[in-house]
Design a protein around this motif. Structure first.
Motif, PDB file in Angstrom:
ATOM      1  N   PRO A  18      -3.031  -3.325   9.087  1.00 42.85           N
ATOM      2  CA  PRO A  18      -3.810  -4.566   9.018  1.00 42.85           C
ATOM      3  C   PRO A  18      -3.729  -5.195   7.624  1.00 42.85           C
ATOM      4  O   PRO A  18      -3.838  -4.497   6.612  1.00 42.85           O
ATOM      5  CB  PRO A  18      -5.235  -4.117   9.339  1.00 42.85           C
ATOM      6  CG  PRO A  18      -5.072  -2.841  10.107  1.00 42.85           C
ATOM      7  CD  PRO A  18      -3.836  -2.194   9.548  1.00 42.85           C
ATOM      8  N   THR A  19      -3.535  -6.485   7.596  1.00 44.04           N
ATOM      9  CA  THR A  19      -3.397  -7.223   6.338  1.00 44.04           C
ATOM     10  C   THR A  19      -4.602  -7.001   5.426  1.00 44.04           C
ATOM     11  O   THR A  19      -4.443  -6.758   4.235  1.00 44.04           O
ATOM     12  CB  THR A  19      -3.200  -8.724   6.615  1.00 44.04           C
ATOM     13  OG1 THR A  19      -2.038  -8.870   7.421  1.00 44.04           O
ATOM     14  CG2 THR A  19      -3.023  -9.516   5.347  1.00 44.04           C
ATOM     15  N   ILE A  23      -4.452  -5.459   1.586  1.00 48.76           N
ATOM     16  CA  ILE A  23      -4.942  -6.222   0.437  1.00 48.76           C
ATOM     17  C   ILE A  23      -6.041  -5.447  -0.281  1.00 48.76           C
ATOM     18  O   ILE A  23      -6.065  -5.388  -1.510  1.00 48.76           O
ATOM     19  CB  ILE A  23      -5.415  -7.627   0.868  1.00 48.76           C
ATOM     20  CG1 ILE A  23      -4.205  -8.475   1.275  1.00 48.76           C
ATOM     21  CG2 ILE A  23      -6.208  -8.307  -0.244  1.00 48.76           C
ATOM     22  CD1 ILE A  23      -4.544  -9.810   1.887  1.00 48.76           C
ATOM     23  N   ALA A  24      -6.932  -4.822   0.473  1.00 52.72           N
ATOM     24  CA  ALA A  24      -7.993  -4.014  -0.137  1.00 52.72           C
ATOM     25  C   ALA A  24      -7.399  -2.862  -0.941  1.00 52.72           C
ATOM     26  O   ALA A  24      -7.875  -2.551  -2.043  1.00 52.72           O
ATOM     27  CB  ALA A  24      -8.933  -3.481   0.940  1.00 52.72           C
ATOM     28  N   TRP A  25      -6.326  -2.245  -0.421  1.00 51.97           N
ATOM     29  CA  TRP A  25      -5.665  -1.160  -1.151  1.00 51.97           C
ATOM     30  C   TRP A  25      -5.025  -1.685  -2.439  1.00 51.97           C
ATOM     31  O   TRP A  25      -5.141  -1.052  -3.486  1.00 51.97           O
ATOM     32  CB  TRP A  25      -4.619  -0.483  -0.262  1.00 51.97           C
ATOM     33  CG  TRP A  25      -3.887   0.593  -0.981  1.00 51.97           C
ATOM     34  CD1 TRP A  25      -4.344   1.838  -1.277  1.00 51.97           C
ATOM     35  CD2 TRP A  25      -2.574   0.501  -1.542  1.00 51.97           C
ATOM     36  NE1 TRP A  25      -3.388   2.536  -1.973  1.00 51.97           N
ATOM     37  CE2 TRP A  25      -2.290   1.736  -2.154  1.00 51.97           C
ATOM     38  CE3 TRP A  25      -1.600  -0.491  -1.574  1.00 51.97           C
ATOM     39  CZ2 TRP A  25      -1.086   2.000  -2.789  1.00 51.97           C
ATOM     40  CZ3 TRP A  25      -0.413  -0.233  -2.213  1.00 51.97           C
ATOM     41  CH2 TRP A  25      -0.155   0.997  -2.802  1.00 51.97           C
ATOM     42  N   LEU A  26      -4.354  -2.849  -2.353  1.00 51.48           N
ATOM     43  CA  LEU A  26      -3.744  -3.427  -3.553  1.00 51.48           C
ATOM     44  C   LEU A  26      -4.796  -3.655  -4.635  1.00 51.48           C
ATOM     45  O   LEU A  26      -4.586  -3.346  -5.807  1.00 51.48           O
ATOM     46  CB  LEU A  26      -3.050  -4.752  -3.230  1.00 51.48           C
ATOM     47  CG  LEU A  26      -1.785  -4.689  -2.382  1.00 51.48           C
ATOM     48  CD1 LEU A  26      -1.310  -6.104  -2.054  1.00 51.48           C
ATOM     49  CD2 LEU A  26      -0.690  -3.906  -3.084  1.00 51.48           C
ATOM     50  N   GLU A  27      -5.938  -4.194  -4.239  1.00 45.77           N
ATOM     51  CA  GLU A  27      -7.004  -4.463  -5.207  1.00 45.77           C
ATOM     52  C   GLU A  27      -7.601  -3.164  -5.747  1.00 45.77           C
ATOM     53  O   GLU A  27      -8.004  -3.103  -6.906  1.00 45.77           O
ATOM     54  CB  GLU A  27      -8.065  -5.359  -4.579  1.00 45.77           C
ATOM     55  CG  GLU A  27      -7.526  -6.761  -4.331  1.00 45.77           C
ATOM     56  CD  GLU A  27      -8.481  -7.677  -3.578  1.00 45.77           C
ATOM     57  OE1 GLU A  27      -9.446  -7.169  -2.958  1.00 45.77           O
ATOM     58  OE2 GLU A  27      -8.251  -8.899  -3.606  1.00 45.77           O
ATOM     59  N   HIS A  42       0.375 -13.838  -3.600  1.00 43.51           N
ATOM     60  CA  HIS A  42       1.074 -13.027  -4.594  1.00 43.51           C
ATOM     61  C   HIS A  42       0.050 -12.279  -5.436  1.00 43.51           C
ATOM     62  O   HIS A  42      -0.912 -12.871  -5.923  1.00 43.51           O
ATOM     63  CB  HIS A  42       1.951 -13.908  -5.488  1.00 43.51           C
ATOM     64  CG  HIS A  42       3.027 -14.598  -4.731  1.00 43.51           C
ATOM     65  ND1 HIS A  42       4.292 -14.086  -4.600  1.00 43.51           N
ATOM     66  CD2 HIS A  42       3.027 -15.763  -4.022  1.00 43.51           C
ATOM     67  CE1 HIS A  42       5.025 -14.900  -3.860  1.00 43.51           C
ATOM     68  NE2 HIS A  42       4.275 -15.921  -3.504  1.00 43.51           N
ATOM     69  N   TYR A  43       0.300 -10.988  -5.611  1.00 44.58           N
ATOM     70  CA  TYR A  43      -0.595 -10.116  -6.374  1.00 44.58           C
ATOM     71  C   TYR A  43       0.165  -9.493  -7.536  1.00 44.58           C
ATOM     72  O   TYR A  43       1.350  -9.194  -7.414  1.00 44.58           O
ATOM     73  CB  TYR A  43      -1.161  -9.004  -5.478  1.00 44.58           C
ATOM     74  CG  TYR A  43      -2.133  -9.527  -4.451  1.00 44.58           C
ATOM     75  CD1 TYR A  43      -3.501  -9.480  -4.690  1.00 44.58           C
ATOM     76  CD2 TYR A  43      -1.688 -10.085  -3.259  1.00 44.58           C
ATOM     77  CE1 TYR A  43      -4.402  -9.972  -3.762  1.00 44.58           C
ATOM     78  CE2 TYR A  43      -2.584 -10.580  -2.332  1.00 44.58           C
ATOM     79  CZ  TYR A  43      -3.941 -10.514  -2.587  1.00 44.58           C
ATOM     80  OH  TYR A  43      -4.826 -11.019  -1.665  1.00 44.58           O
ATOM     81  N   ASN A  44      -0.543  -9.307  -8.645  1.00 39.31           N
ATOM     82  CA  ASN A  44       0.039  -8.680  -9.824  1.00 39.31           C
ATOM     83  C   ASN A  44      -1.095  -8.065 -10.633  1.00 39.31           C
ATOM     84  O   ASN A  44      -2.269  -8.357 -10.396  1.00 39.31           O
ATOM     85  CB  ASN A  44       0.792  -9.708 -10.667  1.00 39.31           C
ATOM     86  CG  ASN A  44       1.850  -9.080 -11.545  1.00 39.31           C
ATOM     87  OD1 ASN A  44       1.834  -7.898 -11.842  1.00 39.31           O
ATOM     88  ND2 ASN A  44       2.784  -9.910 -11.978  1.00 39.31           N
ATOM     89  N   VAL A  59       2.257 -10.810   0.015  1.00 37.59           N
ATOM     90  CA  VAL A  59       1.643 -10.506   1.302  1.00 37.59           C
ATOM     91  C   VAL A  59       1.536 -11.793   2.090  1.00 37.59           C
ATOM     92  O   VAL A  59       1.002 -12.789   1.592  1.00 37.59           O
ATOM     93  CB  VAL A  59       0.234  -9.899   1.112  1.00 37.59           C
ATOM     94  CG1 VAL A  59      -0.405  -9.619   2.460  1.00 37.59           C
ATOM     95  CG2 VAL A  59       0.295  -8.652   0.258  1.00 37.59           C
ATOM     96  N   ARG A  60       2.044 -11.775   3.306  1.00 39.53           N
ATOM     97  CA  ARG A  60       1.948 -12.954   4.165  1.00 39.53           C
ATOM     98  C   ARG A  60       0.655 -12.858   4.954  1.00 39.53           C
ATOM     99  O   ARG A  60       0.542 -12.073   5.892  1.00 39.53           O
ATOM    100  CB  ARG A  60       3.155 -13.036   5.094  1.00 39.53           C
ATOM    101  CG  ARG A  60       3.207 -14.360   5.793  1.00 39.53           C
ATOM    102  CD  ARG A  60       4.565 -14.648   6.333  1.00 39.53           C
ATOM    103  NE  ARG A  60       4.580 -16.008   6.860  1.00 39.53           N
ATOM    104  CZ  ARG A  60       5.544 -16.502   7.556  1.00 39.53           C
ATOM    105  NH1 ARG A  60       6.613 -15.781   7.814  1.00 39.53           N
ATOM    106  NH2 ARG A  60       5.488 -17.735   7.990  1.00 39.53           N
TER     107      ARG A  60
END
Length: 80
Positions: A18-19, A23-27, A42-44, A59-60
């Motif tokens: 799930p998107t 995203i929660a993991w990236l953060e 885009h995340y960095n 991430v789309r």
């Protein structure tokens, strides 16, 4: 030939994530939202962070789930 990520995902029966969870993991690992271009977020790492990436993690958000291939590409970008 399938890499370790694909073999692991296949073994576990994972085809997509799930998107919102990705995203929660990236953060959770310290990445922050940087910009949106078309339907791609885009995340960095924040500016000045020692791990700042030369290529952003993309991430789309248009889709509910992220295909395993996109996860694999983003993990390579992160050096994982």
């Amino acid at each position: 030939m399938k890499t370790g990520v694909f073999r692991f995902a296949e073994k576990m029966g994972v085809k997509q994530v799930p998107t919102s969870k990705f995203i929660a993991w990236l953060e959770s690992i310290g990445l922050r939202y940087e910009r949106t271009r078309a339907s791609h977020d885009h995340y960095n790492y924040p500016k000045g962070h020692p791990k700042r990436l030369t290529r952003t993690v993309t991430v789309r958000t248009k889709y509910k789930d992220i295909p395993i291939l996109h996860i694999h590409t983003n993990l390579k970008t992160l050096g994982i």
